[in-house]
Design a protein around this motif. Sequence first.
Motif, PDB file in Angstrom:
ATOM      1  N   SER A   1     -19.331  50.174  10.136  1.00  0.00           N
ATOM      2  CA  SER A   1     -19.740  48.823   9.741  1.00  0.00           C
ATOM      3  C   SER A   1     -18.596  48.033   9.115  1.00  0.00           C
ATOM      4  O   SER A   1     -18.801  46.910   8.673  1.00  0.00           O
ATOM      5  CB  SER A   1     -20.921  48.899   8.771  1.00  0.00           C
ATOM      6  OG  SER A   1     -20.541  49.613   7.607  1.00  0.00           O
ATOM      7  N   GLU A   2     -17.401  48.618   9.102  1.00  0.00           N
ATOM      8  CA  GLU A   2     -16.252  47.943   8.492  1.00  0.00           C
ATOM      9  C   GLU A   2     -15.120  47.799   9.485  1.00  0.00           C
ATOM     10  O   GLU A   2     -15.015  48.565  10.443  1.00  0.00           O
ATOM     11  CB  GLU A   2     -15.775  48.730   7.269  1.00  0.00           C
ATOM     12  CG  GLU A   2     -16.791  48.790   6.158  1.00  0.00           C
ATOM     13  CD  GLU A   2     -16.276  49.538   4.940  1.00  0.00           C
ATOM     14  OE1 GLU A   2     -15.066  49.799   4.855  1.00  0.00           O
ATOM     15  OE2 GLU A   2     -17.104  49.850   4.080  1.00  0.00           O
ATOM     16  N   GLY A   3     -14.281  46.822   9.254  1.00  0.00           N
ATOM     17  CA  GLY A   3     -13.115  46.611  10.096  1.00  0.00           C
ATOM     18  C   GLY A   3     -13.187  45.289  10.843  1.00  0.00           C
ATOM     19  O   GLY A   3     -14.222  44.618  10.888  1.00  0.00           O
ATOM     20  N   LEU A   4     -12.074  44.914  11.433  1.00  0.00           N
ATOM     21  CA  LEU A   4     -11.918  43.639  12.124  1.00  0.00           C
ATOM     22  C   LEU A   4     -12.977  43.430  13.200  1.00  0.00           C
ATOM     23  O   LEU A   4     -13.601  42.372  13.282  1.00  0.00           O
ATOM     24  CB  LEU A   4     -10.507  43.593  12.734  1.00  0.00           C
ATOM     25  CG  LEU A   4      -9.939  42.271  13.158  1.00  0.00           C
ATOM     26  CD1 LEU A   4      -9.792  41.324  11.986  1.00  0.00           C
ATOM     27  CD2 LEU A   4      -8.584  42.479  13.818  1.00  0.00           C
ATOM     28  N   ASN A   5     -13.216  44.443  14.029  1.00  0.00           N
ATOM     29  CA  ASN A   5     -14.169  44.305  15.134  1.00  0.00           C
ATOM     30  C   ASN A   5     -15.615  44.352  14.653  1.00  0.00           C
ATOM     31  O   ASN A   5     -16.458  43.601  15.149  1.00  0.00           O
ATOM     32  CB  ASN A   5     -13.907  45.375  16.187  1.00  0.00           C
ATOM     33  CG  ASN A   5     -12.545  45.195  16.809  1.00  0.00           C
ATOM     34  OD1 ASN A   5     -12.327  44.277  17.583  1.00  0.00           O
ATOM     35  ND2 ASN A   5     -11.601  46.055  16.458  1.00  0.00           N
TER      36      ASN A   5
ATOM     37  N   LYS B   1      -9.309  55.950  16.103  1.00  0.00           N
ATOM     38  CA  LYS B   1      -9.301  56.091  14.640  1.00  0.00           C
ATOM     39  C   LYS B   1     -10.692  56.144  14.015  1.00  0.00           C
ATOM     40  O   LYS B   1     -10.906  55.666  12.915  1.00  0.00           O
ATOM     41  CB  LYS B   1      -8.485  54.955  14.010  1.00  0.00           C
ATOM     42  CG  LYS B   1      -7.023  54.971  14.386  1.00  0.00           C
ATOM     43  CD  LYS B   1      -6.250  53.919  13.632  1.00  0.00           C
ATOM     44  CE  LYS B   1      -4.776  53.967  14.000  1.00  0.00           C
ATOM     45  NZ  LYS B   1      -3.989  52.989  13.248  1.00  0.00           N
ATOM     46  N   GLU B   2     -11.639  56.713  14.719  1.00  0.00           N
ATOM     47  CA  GLU B   2     -13.007  56.871  14.226  1.00  0.00           C
ATOM     48  C   GLU B   2     -13.653  55.550  13.815  1.00  0.00           C
ATOM     49  O   GLU B   2     -14.601  55.528  13.033  1.00  0.00           O
ATOM     50  CB  GLU B   2     -13.061  57.884  13.081  1.00  0.00           C
ATOM     51  CG  GLU B   2     -12.584  59.276  13.504  1.00  0.00           C
ATOM     52  CD  GLU B   2     -12.658  60.286  12.380  1.00  0.00           C
ATOM     53  OE1 GLU B   2     -13.332  60.026  11.370  1.00  0.00           O
ATOM     54  OE2 GLU B   2     -12.036  61.344  12.537  1.00  0.00           O
ATOM     55  N   THR B   3     -13.135  54.419  14.343  1.00  0.00           N
ATOM     56  CA  THR B   3     -13.717  53.121  14.025  1.00  0.00           C
ATOM     57  C   THR B   3     -14.187  52.367  15.262  1.00  0.00           C
ATOM     58  O   THR B   3     -14.975  51.434  15.141  1.00  0.00           O
ATOM     59  CB  THR B   3     -12.711  52.224  13.283  1.00  0.00           C
ATOM     60  OG1 THR B   3     -11.579  52.000  14.116  1.00  0.00           O
ATOM     61  CG2 THR B   3     -12.274  52.851  11.970  1.00  0.00           C
ATOM     62  N   LEU B   4     -13.681  52.779  16.431  1.00  0.00           N
ATOM     63  CA  LEU B   4     -13.995  52.071  17.672  1.00  0.00           C
ATOM     64  C   LEU B   4     -14.060  53.043  18.829  1.00  0.00           C
ATOM     65  O   LEU B   4     -13.339  54.038  18.865  1.00  0.00           O
ATOM     66  CB  LEU B   4     -12.869  51.088  18.038  1.00  0.00           C
ATOM     67  CG  LEU B   4     -12.692  49.792  17.297  1.00  0.00           C
ATOM     68  CD1 LEU B   4     -11.415  49.118  17.762  1.00  0.00           C
ATOM     69  CD2 LEU B   4     -13.874  48.887  17.515  1.00  0.00           C
TER      70      LEU B   4
END
Length: 136
Positions: free
Chosen positions: A61-65, A38-41
């Motif tokens: 720079s955003e999100g749980l991880n 999802k383009e986040t990890l």
Amino acid sequence: MGKLKLDHIGIVVKNLQETAAAFENTIGLKLEEIENYKETLIIGFVPVGSMDIELLEPTTSEGLNADFLKNNGEGVHHIAFEVEDLDAAIVNAVENGARVILGPTEGARGKRIVFLDGITLGGTIVELLESPQPTD
């Protein structure tokens, strides 16, 4: 809640390739699969017997991880258990004091996932997941 199976241990890292190389060089565990999530990890899967070590490199720079990395540095983020019925497992967990912090949603490898806050679980976030049902 039915039978639980340890599926993976999630470790948040700054650099997936460097960490994977360290795992291979020091203890012989090899990175076998990478997924852009999802383009986040970037998620790397390192098999260990019947489970995986899941290396999680945030790409935003955003999100749980990403929040975990900022606040705690690299390290174990969660322990994941496969359940037979995710919806029933969520109801049971919430009725018994757990708090959902993410999900249910689609996770890596097409699995349905939910994350439970670690405050009531010994300080460790717990992920519950349900594998996709095979189609005939």
